[in-house]
Structures are given as structure tokens and as C-alpha cells.
Design a protein around this motif. Sequence first.
Motif, PDB file in Angstrom:
ATOM      1  N   MET A   1      40.652  40.929  31.911  1.00  0.00           N
ATOM      2  CA  MET A   1      40.981  39.903  32.917  1.00  0.00           C
ATOM      3  C   MET A   1      39.853  39.811  33.944  1.00  0.00           C
ATOM      4  O   MET A   1      39.331  40.820  34.376  1.00  0.00           O
ATOM      5  CB  MET A   1      42.296  40.294  33.600  1.00  0.00           C
ATOM      6  CG  MET A   1      42.950  39.159  34.310  1.00  0.00           C
ATOM      7  SD  MET A   1      44.667  39.512  34.726  1.00  0.00           S
ATOM      8  CE  MET A   1      44.491  40.311  36.304  1.00  0.00           C
ATOM      9  N   ASP A 119      49.439  38.470  39.231  1.00  0.00           N
ATOM     10  CA  ASP A 119      50.650  38.998  38.583  1.00  0.00           C
ATOM     11  C   ASP A 119      50.972  38.199  37.332  1.00  0.00           C
ATOM     12  O   ASP A 119      51.233  38.764  36.270  1.00  0.00           O
ATOM     13  CB  ASP A 119      51.849  38.910  39.542  1.00  0.00           C
ATOM     14  CG  ASP A 119      51.684  39.822  40.739  1.00  0.00           C
ATOM     15  OD1 ASP A 119      51.367  41.012  40.513  1.00  0.00           O
ATOM     16  OD2 ASP A 119      51.851  39.358  41.877  1.00  0.00           O
ATOM     17  N   ARG A 122      48.463  38.927  34.503  1.00  0.00           N
ATOM     18  CA  ARG A 122      48.674  40.245  33.894  1.00  0.00           C
ATOM     19  C   ARG A 122      49.857  40.193  32.935  1.00  0.00           C
ATOM     20  O   ARG A 122      49.775  40.658  31.797  1.00  0.00           O
ATOM     21  CB  ARG A 122      48.937  41.302  34.978  1.00  0.00           C
ATOM     22  CG  ARG A 122      47.712  42.178  35.277  1.00  0.00           C
ATOM     23  CD  ARG A 122      48.024  43.226  36.337  1.00  0.00           C
ATOM     24  NE  ARG A 122      48.341  42.610  37.634  1.00  0.00           N
ATOM     25  CZ  ARG A 122      47.423  42.177  38.491  1.00  0.00           C
ATOM     26  NH1 ARG A 122      46.130  42.287  38.214  1.00  0.00           N
ATOM     27  NH2 ARG A 122      47.771  41.632  39.639  1.00  0.00           N
ATOM     28  N   GLN A 123      50.949  39.585  33.389  1.00  0.00           N
ATOM     29  CA  GLN A 123      52.141  39.474  32.537  1.00  0.00           C
ATOM     30  C   GLN A 123      51.864  38.668  31.281  1.00  0.00           C
ATOM     31  O   GLN A 123      52.278  39.034  30.184  1.00  0.00           O
ATOM     32  CB  GLN A 123      53.283  38.800  33.306  1.00  0.00           C
ATOM     33  CG  GLN A 123      54.064  39.773  34.169  1.00  0.00           C
ATOM     34  CD  GLN A 123      55.238  39.091  34.851  1.00  0.00           C
ATOM     35  OE1 GLN A 123      55.769  38.098  34.359  1.00  0.00           O
ATOM     36  NE2 GLN A 123      55.647  39.631  35.993  1.00  0.00           N
ATOM     37  N   SER A 125      48.935  38.079  29.760  1.00  0.00           N
ATOM     38  CA  SER A 125      48.065  38.804  28.826  1.00  0.00           C
ATOM     39  C   SER A 125      48.881  39.787  28.003  1.00  0.00           C
ATOM     40  O   SER A 125      48.717  39.890  26.783  1.00  0.00           O
ATOM     41  CB  SER A 125      46.963  39.555  29.584  1.00  0.00           C
ATOM     42  OG  SER A 125      46.205  38.662  30.362  1.00  0.00           O
TER      43      SER A 125
END
Length: 326
Positions: A1, A119, A122-123, A125
Motif C-alpha cells: 500500500m 482504513d 487496508r480492509q 487489500s
Amino acid sequence: MIELSRKQDGSNDTETFARDVAEGLSQYPKTLPSRYFYDAAGSRLFQDIMALPEYYLTRCEFKVLTENRQEIVRHFANDSFFHLIDLGAGDALKTKILLRELDRQQSAFDYVPVDISGDAMRQLSGSLQQEMPAVSVQAVVGEYFPALEWMHENKPERKVVLFLGSNIGNFKQAESIEFLKTVCSYLNSGDKLLMGLDLRKEPGTILSAYNDAAGVTAAFNLNLLRRINSELGGEFDIAQFQHYPIYNPQEGVMRSFLVSKKEQEVYIRDTGRTFHFDAWESIHTENSHKYSMQQVEELSSACGFRIETVFQDEACRFADVLFTVT
Ligand code: AVJ
């Protein structure tokens, strides 16, 4: 990321937030930028909005993409590799309809979701790694313009840009033209843009979508003040403000406000200032534009795009328009 910082001038995100808040609340009429809705709590509230019975946008677009997924994907994939750039990807629930189709056809592409919420990225991915391990994903956390620049330098191949959910609707007319011109300037002839647009319709239907009975949209709007309290040491009494949305059918603009229920002073530590509110004074927090097809055509030709195909639901509430760079 990849995380892109917003300002090149050395100021951090909190300082930028404080500056934007101070600037918006010093103006008359008062205003706050809608991009600050999306902290962790705001992103969760927006997910709740998308599930509301009144918020037809997400369901309509979900249906349009589901029903047309094969044709849409056929437009994206020719024999050459491409980057699928998803601006404002969020939970990518709608993009996943297309990703599954591309994955099933073993298309040669990589997926680049872009969002201001770390957030959310991240979720996303994590969930894609689980659901579609064969799809290569590189999430970018940042605002649209820095992300476009990053993409220009790091993603050199053919591009298909997604801008779903009527996210363009938050821009003023001039800003949307500037934005689309910028997108176009980073693309090559034949590259594509699939953009979701909420269409003009019965005004009551539009107003209800931003004034739901359960009060979720009110909580989403008021969360902006809560965020100022928690991140900038603001002293807003949230109960002393009210969510007030209004739709103007002549302009096709839904506007949301936070209205002060009484005369009050609010100190915000990180701005070093106290802001005065008259009784019933408002803060403008969001515009959500609704489009006519004629506007869509004007927008595309002003920005270097040609409309290739318009995908719509049967009631013509929402359109996903496929543009090609001329
Ligand atoms: C994410 C900008 C498309 O304008 O409809 C929903 C945000 N605000 N309810 C919209 C939003 C209030 C949404 N967009």
C-alpha cells in the motif's frame, strides 16, 4: 500500500485539517470541505448510508453494473494489459462485480484502488487477497490529484479509470471540469473512464436519500464536528447543531448544511480561535450534483472525452457512462 501525503509544503495532515477548518468557518456563509467526512467513523457511517432504503444510488448502480458486467468488461479488455484505476474505491463493493468478471476471464490487468481512507484501503487489500488471490492489487491512500500524478509516473500502460458512485457530484461545476481535464491529461487516446452519475429525478426522492428516517445521514454530517472535536481539540456541542439538507431542482444540486440551534461560541484548540455562530446560522458541508444527459454530454466534450456507451437502470435513476479519450 502506498500512502501519499497531501501537501508538499511540509505541513502534516492535522495542520492542513486545522487550516481548512479555520478558513471555512471564517467565511460568510460558513463552509467545511466534504472530504473530511471520511475518518474511520465517517467511512462506517457512509457504509450504513449505502444500505439505507432511501439511498437508491448504490442499489441502482449495483444493478446497472451487475446487469451489464459482461459488456462493460468487454469494453475494458482488449488483448493488451491495462491498469484499472479506481478513484474513491471505498469498500469497492461495486467494483468487485467487474473484478470478478475480469478475474473469471483471466484478463491481463492490475487493480489500483485509490481512497483518502487508509482504513478502507487496508480492509480492501485484505478482502481482495482472500476473494481473488489471482488479481494483483496496489492500493493508494491519498487525494485524487496526487494519486493521478503518482499513477502517471508509476502505471505507464493502458488505463481504465473508474469513478463510480456519483463521487463527481461533490465537485462544483468548474471543479468537475478541471478534474476531468486533469484525468484526461494523464490518459492516452483510447484509454477509458467509467463514471457513475446520479440523474435528475423526482425531487422528493432525491431529498429523502439525504434525509433518511433513521437519521444515519444526519449522524454522518454531524460526525464532521465530532471529528473536529477529537482531532483538533474542538469544543462543539453536537446536540446544538442540526442536519439540514435541501434539493434545488433548477440547479440539480442537493446541498447539506449543519445549522446552529442557538447563538454560541465554539473554541477549536488547534486553530487557536473561537468561532461565533448566530442562532440558526448554517455551515455548508456538501454538494451532491444530479445530472441530465445533456450535461453529461457537455461535460465529456469539454474535457476531451467521447461518450462510448451509457448504461442505465430501467427507471433512469442512475447512469454509468463509459467514456473514451478522443
Ligand atoms: C459519496 C459523494 C456520492 O453525495 O451521495 C451520501 C455522499 N452524503 N449521503 C453523495 C453522501 C450524504 C455521497 N457521495
